[in-house]
Design an enzyme around this catalytic site. Structure first.
Site, short mmCIF file in Angstrom:
data_model
loop_
_atom_site.label_atom_id
_atom_site.label_comp_id
_atom_site.label_asym_id
_atom_site.label_seq_id
_atom_site.Cartn_x
_atom_site.Cartn_y
_atom_site.Cartn_z
CD GLU A 119 61.04 33.89 -35.96
OE1 GLU A 119 61.50 34.24 -34.89
OE2 GLU A 119 60.69 34.72 -36.83
CD GLU B 18 55.85 39.35 -29.21
OE1 GLU B 18 56.75 39.61 -28.45
OE2 GLU B 18 55.54 38.65 -30.35
CE LYS C 150 58.75 41.54 -32.90
NZ LYS C 150 58.87 40.42 -33.83
CD GLU D 69 58.35 42.80 -37.40
OE1 GLU D 69 58.49 41.84 -36.63
OE2 GLU D 69 58.52 42.52 -38.68
#
Length: 332
Positions: free
Chosen positions: A255, A304, A307, A313
């Site tokens: 990541e 997203e 999250k 985030e």
């Protein structure tokens, strides 16, 4: 002479492909507005993204990946770690989630993501890795699928200068036998490397352009020249591996990303700059490991909206949920 040009014509595309193959994108599904799995696989293919990471063996995603040849990291989620220390449970997991999809190009199994030594599941990580490795061996897939775990850089007790990188006392007993397992099985260590978090935790001492891999000059750390904080973080992990007698374990960056909202440093401009520079940087190596490319997975495919945690985030996507690119990036 014609044969020489023909040979060059064959070699040059292969070099381009090698560079492109170093880049993947993580596919998180914590959103209520994301496209279908088949649309996502099509988006990967359309954009020349040849690698994907998923955070649990999601059947719908695995079905959509069949025949695509996209290289895949499949995670064992945290809540499954303890059960998979049992050999029979690990064999069942491999049979149901790996062997059941022979036409999916699974490359790595990540047994846990960012498990810290003080987590209750920490003692299960290595036994689960061993059980899954045994199941992979029984299927004669050890040369095709590598078993690992994904760590973050918080396991380092010291990271500056990079050559002095060392795991913390708390992490040393946890990571040393894992590193030995990886070395014995020829598996890489998966590492989540985020200059963004290093920068936002030390804004007064880290230059933003250095964190964005956008430095005009070359920064010297400990007598070694570095172009970016990403390279320095990666080399500090390599130095730490050397100190636990695992100098030959390769690191795959599982990541790395930069958010586009939720913090003064989290802007569309900064995120786009980071992703573009990262894609360029990983074509080569680092000062400690100059042979590239660096296999790297951008985080993440989509914003997203479900999250949890800080506002940032929800804004790490390189695509919006409507499949439109947020930045001008070339994965090819």
């Amino acid at each position: 002479m014609a044969s020489i040009f023909l040979l060059l014509g064959l070699l040059i595309p292969s070099l381009k492909i090698s560079g492109a193959q170093s880049i993947g994108v993580c596919y998180g599904k914590l959103g209520d507005n994301l496209p279908s799995e088949s649309e996502v696989v099509e988006l990967y293919n359309t954009n020349g993204i040849g690698k994907m990471r998923i955070y649990w063996p999601d059947e719908a995603t695995l079905q959509a990946l069949r025949g695509s040849n996209i290289e895949l990291i499949v995670d064992v989620p945290r809540d499954k770690l303890q059960s998979l220390t049992d050999a029979g449970a690990a064999s069942d997991w491999v049979r149901n989630n790996i062997l059941a999809f022979p036409d999916v190009n699974i490359k790595y199994i990540a047994v846990g993501n960012e498990i810290h030594p003080d987590y209750g599941e920490a003692s299960s990580v290595l036994p689960a890795m061993q059980s899954i490795q045994n199941a992979i061996n029984s299927a004669n897939l050890q040369g095709q699928i590598k078993v690992s775990t994904a760590i973050d850089t918080s396991l380092l007790g010291k990271s500056y200068p990079p050559n002095d990188g060392v795991f913390s006392d708390a992490a040393n007993g946890y990571i040393t036998p894992i590193a030995r397992f990886l070395a014995e099985n020829g598996s890489p260590l998966l590492a989540n490397v985020y200059p963004y978090f290093a920068y936002t935790g030390n804004r007064d001492s880290i230059d933003l352009q250095y964190a964005l891999a956008n430095s005009v000059g070359i920064v010297v750390e400990g007598g070694t020249r570095y172009r970016s904080l990403f390279e320095a973080q990666l080399d500090s992990l390599y130095a730490a591996l050397e100190k636990v007698n695992a100098p030959d374990v390769k690191i795959v960056v599982s990541e790395s990303g930069w958010p586009s909202e939720g913090d003064p440093a989290a802007t569309i401009e900064n995120a786009g700059t980071y992703y573009r520079n990262l894609i360029d940087h990983v074509k080569g190596g680092t000062p400690k490991r100059p042979q590239g490319p660096i296999e790297t997975y951008l985080f993440a495919m989509f914003d997203e909206n479900q999250k949890q945690g800080l506002a940032t985030e929800q804004h790490f996507g390189v695509f919006s949920p409507n499949k439109q690119p947020k930045y001008e990036l070339s994965f090819r």
